[in-house]
Design an enzyme around this catalytic site. Sequence first.
Site, mmCIF file in Angstrom:
data_model
loop_
_atom_site.group_PDB
_atom_site.id
_atom_site.type_symbol
_atom_site.label_atom_id
_atom_site.label_comp_id
_atom_site.label_asym_id
_atom_site.label_seq_id
_atom_site.Cartn_x
_atom_site.Cartn_y
_atom_site.Cartn_z
ATOM 1 C CG ASP A 90 -2.061 0.933 1.161
ATOM 2 O OD1 ASP A 90 -1.976 1.916 0.389
ATOM 3 O OD2 ASP A 90 -3.050 0.719 1.880
ATOM 4 C CG ASP A 101 -4.328 5.494 0.029
ATOM 5 O OD1 ASP A 101 -3.558 4.527 -0.064
ATOM 6 O OD2 ASP A 101 -5.130 5.648 0.981
ATOM 7 C CG HIS A 160 -9.583 6.770 3.294
ATOM 8 N ND1 HIS A 160 -8.705 7.677 2.767
ATOM 9 C CD2 HIS A 160 -9.012 5.547 3.114
ATOM 10 C CE1 HIS A 160 -7.640 7.025 2.306
ATOM 11 N NE2 HIS A 160 -7.801 5.727 2.494
ATOM 12 C CG HIS A 168 -7.739 7.507 6.852
ATOM 13 N ND1 HIS A 168 -6.637 6.961 7.455
ATOM 14 C CD2 HIS A 168 -8.075 6.652 5.856
ATOM 15 C CE1 HIS A 168 -6.320 5.827 6.841
ATOM 16 N NE2 HIS A 168 -7.175 5.620 5.872
ATOM 17 C CD GLU A 193 -8.185 1.572 1.989
ATOM 18 O OE1 GLU A 193 -7.281 0.759 2.230
ATOM 19 O OE2 GLU A 193 -8.139 2.769 2.341
ATOM 20 C CD GLU A 282 -6.152 2.627 -0.827
ATOM 21 O OE1 GLU A 282 -5.079 2.099 -0.479
ATOM 22 O OE2 GLU A 282 -6.721 3.523 -0.179
#
Length: 297
Positions: A90, A101, A160, A168, A193, A282
């Site tokens: 990640d 992200d 998020h 977040h 994700e 994600e």
Amino acid sequence: MSSDVDLDSEQYEKHREAGEILQTVREEAVDRIEVGASHLELVEHVESRIRELGGKPAFPMNVCIDEEAAHGTPSADDSSTFGEEMINIDIGVHVDGWIADSAVTVDLSGNDELVEASAAALDTAIEMAEPGIDTSVLGDVIGRTIEGYGYNPIVNLTGHGLGHYEQHTSPNIPNKKVPQGVTLEVGDVVAIEPFATDGRGKVTEGNEEEIFALETEGSVRNRQARQALEQITEEFRTLPFATRWLDVPRAEMTLRRLKQRNIVHGYPILKEKRGSLVSQKEHTIIITENGCEVTTR
Ligand code: MN
Ligand code: MN
């Protein structure tokens, strides 16, 4: 966000730039993962390439193995190497605080279907993401797609929103149907994700803790703690950082001191039940007039 939002503004351009850097380093990371390769060398390669390409890591690169789902990253003296395992990486990149992200599973364990389950759930959610959609509908389709493969979605981990220097923010993007969702609007930047597992579908906190973030600004007398706090507030701000990123001697002890005073908080590793496997995928998306734009693909 209102519908007259300018998706060509500097903020969104920086989101896209972060996304492009992320795609490059994610590919390089995937290429380097093989049995015997070092966890620490991998994350150090990725984090320094992010800087070379003009971004900064938005959080320490996560490396999670088998039942680990999130918040794993090597310590400065880590000597682990990859085995025939399920590996989730990640990565976060920011350009002036505007974040991308993205995560992917590299499977060396021979469990293709589990990898496919989270990937298919993400694809379906991205196809449905558009202005006016309720996050509960996305959660519902994610959960049902994973269940369709015979696996469980991890329901206490969510996607998020991404804010300026905030990794977040609202809204949460659930991985199952929830009673009350939020409506997505043009200009929203969110990470979706899905996690799939042959375990319970719920993670718990483990003992290891290598990732931290500033909680409140405070003052400390200890010299090392003061020095560390200076680096944290200037360099990482409110974004997560790794113990190995701190330029102070005895970083672990220093962090314990800052944690005791509630100046920083830790992110313990999150795990499924022992012996199970977790896959994750994600992407970061921007909601547009007609649907969405994926910045990390
Ligand atoms: Mn992520
Ligand atoms: Mn995320």
